[in-house]
Design a protein around this motif. Structure first.
Motif, short mmCIF file in Angstrom:
data_model
loop_
_atom_site.label_atom_id
_atom_site.label_comp_id
_atom_site.label_asym_id
_atom_site.label_seq_id
_atom_site.Cartn_x
_atom_site.Cartn_y
_atom_site.Cartn_z
N ALA A 157 0.81 -1.21 0.00
CA ALA A 157 0.00 0.00 0.00
C ALA A 157 0.85 1.26 0.00
CB ALA A 157 -0.94 -0.01 1.21
N VAL A 158 1.90 1.26 0.81
CA VAL A 158 2.74 2.46 0.86
C VAL A 158 3.51 2.62 -0.47
CG1 VAL A 158 4.88 1.50 1.85
CG2 VAL A 158 4.16 3.81 2.45
N ALA A 159 3.83 1.51 -1.12
CA ALA A 159 4.50 1.59 -2.42
C ALA A 159 3.58 2.19 -3.48
CB ALA A 159 4.95 0.19 -2.86
N ARG A 160 2.27 2.05 -3.28
CA ARG A 160 1.30 2.61 -4.23
C ARG A 160 0.82 4.00 -3.81
NH1 ARG A 160 -1.05 -1.21 -7.99
NH2 ARG A 160 -2.73 0.29 -8.24
N GLY A 161 1.46 4.57 -2.78
CA GLY A 161 1.18 5.96 -2.42
C GLY A 161 0.16 6.18 -1.33
N CYS A 162 -0.29 5.11 -0.67
CA CYS A 162 -1.24 5.27 0.41
C CYS A 162 -0.56 5.81 1.67
CB CYS A 162 -1.90 3.94 0.75
SG CYS A 162 -2.87 3.21 -0.58
N ALA A 163 -1.35 6.50 2.50
CA ALA A 163 -0.91 6.86 3.84
C ALA A 163 -1.38 5.74 4.77
CB ALA A 163 -1.52 8.19 4.26
N VAL A 164 -0.44 4.98 5.33
CA VAL A 164 -0.78 3.73 6.01
C VAL A 164 -0.51 3.83 7.51
CG1 VAL A 164 -0.33 1.25 6.15
CG2 VAL A 164 -0.20 2.43 3.94
N THR A 165 -1.51 3.44 8.29
CA THR A 165 -1.34 3.23 9.72
C THR A 165 -1.62 1.75 9.99
OG1 THR A 165 -2.10 5.46 10.25
CG2 THR A 165 -2.12 3.84 12.04
N LEU A 166 -0.71 1.10 10.69
CA LEU A 166 -0.90 -0.31 11.04
C LEU A 166 -1.02 -0.42 12.56
CD1 LEU A 166 0.73 -3.44 9.52
CD2 LEU A 166 0.69 -3.19 12.01
N VAL A 167 -2.08 -1.09 13.01
CA VAL A 167 -2.36 -1.22 14.43
C VAL A 167 -2.27 -2.69 14.82
CG1 VAL A 167 -4.01 -0.78 16.29
CG2 VAL A 167 -3.91 0.77 14.31
N GLU A 168 -1.47 -2.97 15.84
CA GLU A 168 -1.29 -4.34 16.36
C GLU A 168 -1.53 -4.33 17.86
OE1 GLU A 168 -0.98 -7.79 17.49
OE2 GLU A 168 -0.61 -7.67 15.33
N ALA A 210 -13.24 6.40 10.25
CA ALA A 210 -12.13 6.38 11.22
C ALA A 210 -12.11 5.06 11.99
CB ALA A 210 -12.25 7.54 12.21
N VAL A 211 -10.94 4.82 12.56
CA VAL A 211 -10.76 3.72 13.52
C VAL A 211 -10.50 4.36 14.87
CG1 VAL A 211 -9.28 1.80 14.22
CG2 VAL A 211 -9.90 2.08 11.81
N VAL A 212 -11.28 3.98 15.87
CA VAL A 212 -11.14 4.55 17.21
C VAL A 212 -10.42 3.55 18.10
CG1 VAL A 212 -12.35 5.51 19.20
CG2 VAL A 212 -13.29 5.84 16.88
N LEU A 213 -9.31 4.00 18.71
CA LEU A 213 -8.51 3.13 19.55
C LEU A 213 -9.01 3.14 20.99
CD1 LEU A 213 -4.94 4.00 18.21
CD2 LEU A 213 -6.58 2.29 17.37
N ASP A 215 -7.62 4.03 23.63
CA ASP A 215 -7.29 5.23 24.40
C ASP A 215 -8.10 6.45 23.96
OD1 ASP A 215 -6.20 5.90 21.96
OD2 ASP A 215 -4.12 5.95 22.65
N GLY A 216 -9.05 6.23 23.04
CA GLY A 216 -9.91 7.31 22.59
C GLY A 216 -9.43 8.04 21.35
N SER A 217 -8.20 7.81 20.94
CA SER A 217 -7.68 8.49 19.76
C SER A 217 -8.33 7.94 18.49
CB SER A 217 -6.17 8.36 19.67
OG SER A 217 -5.79 7.00 19.61
N ARG A 218 -8.43 8.78 17.47
CA ARG A 218 -9.09 8.42 16.22
C ARG A 218 -8.07 8.47 15.09
NH1 ARG A 218 -12.48 11.15 13.94
NH2 ARG A 218 -14.27 9.81 13.51
N ILE A 219 -8.12 7.46 14.22
CA ILE A 219 -7.28 7.44 13.03
C ILE A 219 -8.20 7.55 11.83
CG2 ILE A 219 -5.53 6.19 11.72
CD1 ILE A 219 -5.01 4.52 14.27
N THR A 220 -8.12 8.65 11.12
CA THR A 220 -8.96 8.84 9.94
C THR A 220 -8.63 7.77 8.91
OG1 THR A 220 -9.00 11.22 10.34
CG2 THR A 220 -9.64 10.46 8.14
#
Length: 409
Positions: A157-168, A210-213, A215-220
């Motif tokens: 995804a990052v190679a194709r220009g996406c802004a990527v967040t990975l959550v584990e 969004a994805v809500v973690l 701790d309350g933080s949001r990832i668009t």
């Protein structure tokens, strides 16, 4: 002969039966409409290809016809009648068998948190086709899961220009079967590529944007892909009264408790002689190949125990990660620096026996070394730890000493 599951293991078993001289009917049943194809490219080449990808077929319709293998595709097996020795299909047909191989594979593990229905998954070729249009510049992508699939997706995804967040949710990526030292190298490479890698945190819910973690933080997020592992397809076996233990339970010959039913590939949990009969289930391309061929021979009455060392790999960016054996069996670890950023880790049991080797770095630096280590594991070698640590001592010399044979070239 009837084989249920038209993936790598099932296709390999079908062709191996012909190679081993079986000249009577073979039927290969698969739920997908595609002839058997390779899955590893789905998270790599299929997503990165400039043009519309084509599945890498391992048993084409023409090849199956030439081998007189009946391909029954787009049809599921719904039941096994062990008394009648027949497999019942969704269309009502009953296929009689003298020997049956279950190569049913695995399915993606699904999220259960609020909003889970918005998540996408990658397991089949059609999934890869559906994901490709999402991977374009500017798309904000959240990937859930830091295993091989999630990380390979992130790299593509990052190679194709996406802004990527990975959550584990686990404290680090690659918790299953990969040493922390090697996982750290992979994590650093992903961060260097621009991926926002977050570990040790749970997800509360998925919203439309969004994805809500926890701790309350949001990832668009414009899209969410989950890669949280797979579940072996065992329902057919369970309904037939066969034992299941993190997969269809088989002995070292891949036979179930029913002597005419075998299992192989991602769905099979095999008692492995190299690891004191520990039941092992491996989700890997080569394992499917090895077990498919072994199952075919044993369906013909050979009675061969599995000897292949568990092995798997992942390509991410310019790095290749390869592991032979089971690292978690090791009690001590020995490191070898191969130079150019490549490293090997050797895992030794309490008695000094080499039980696993892990490597990361450029393919040309580690592939041959892991292959030699794999052979040492297969020979139950207990090399001198100092020799393993020293790049000056060649692994082929240690192997030759163990086998009392000329050094391999």
């Amino acid at each position: 002969m009837v084989i249920v599951g038209a993936g790598e293991a099932g296709a390999r078993a079908a062709t191996a039966l012909r190679e081993e001289g079986w000249d009577r009917p073979i039927t290969l049943v698969g739920g997908e409409i595609h002839p058997p194809y390779e899955r590893p490219p789905l998270s790599k080449a299929a997503l990165l290809a400039e043009t519309e990808p084509v599945a890498t077929t391992v048993l084409s319709q023409d090849r199956a016809a030439a081998l007189d293998i009946a391909l029954v595709l787009g049809t599921e097996a719904t039941a096994i009648d062990r008394a009648a020795r027949a497999v019942v299909l969704t269309d009502g047909r009953a296929l009689p068998y003298s020997r049956l191989l279950l190569a049913t594979g695995a399915r993606p593990r699904r999220l259960t948190l609020p909003g889970h229905e918005q998540a996408l998954y990658l397991r089949r070729f059609d999934d890869a086709l559906a994901l490709r249009p999402l991977l374009r510049p500017g798309v904000r992508l959240v990937i859930i899961g830091g295993g091989f699939i999630g990380l390979e997706l992130a790299a593509a995804a990052v190679a194709r220009g996406c802004a990527v967040t990975l959550v584990e949710a686990q404290p680090r990526i690659l918790m299953r079967g990969v040493p922390a030292e090697i996982a750290a190298v992979i994590a650093d490479r992903h961060r260097a590529a621009g991926i926002d890698l977050r570990t040790g945190i749970d997800i509360e819910r998925i919203e439309p944007d969004a994805v809500v973690l926890a701790d309350g933080s949001r990832i668009t997020a414009d899209a969410v892909i989950a890669g949280i592992g797979v579940v072996p397809e065992t329902a057919l076996a369970e309904a037939a009264g066969l034992a299941v233990d993190n997969g269809i339970a088989v002995d070292a010959t891949l036979a179930t408790a029913d002597p005419v039913i075998f299992a192989a590939g991602d769905c099979a949990a095999c008692a492995h002689p190299l690891y004191a009969g520990r039941r092992i289930r491996i989700e890997a391309w080569r394992n499917a190949q090895d077990q498919g061929a072994l199952a075919a021979r044993n369906m013909l009455g050979r009675g061969e125990a599995i000897a292949a060392v568990p092995w798997f790999w992942s390509d991410q960016y310019e790095l290749t990660l390869q592991i032979a054996g089971l690292a978690d069996v090791g009690r001590t670890m020995v490191a070898r620096d191969l130079g150019d950023g490549a490293q090997l880790l050797f895992h030794l049991a309490a008695d000094g026996r080499l039980v696993a080797a892990s490597g990361v770095g450029p393919l040309g630096k580690i592939a041959r070394e892991i292959r030699l280590a794999e052979m040492l594991i297969a020979h139950r070698a207990a090399p001198d730890p100092d020799a393993l640590a020293s790049p000056a001592v060649r692994l082929k010399t240690l192997l030759a000493a163990r086998t009392k044979a000329p050094e391999v070239a």
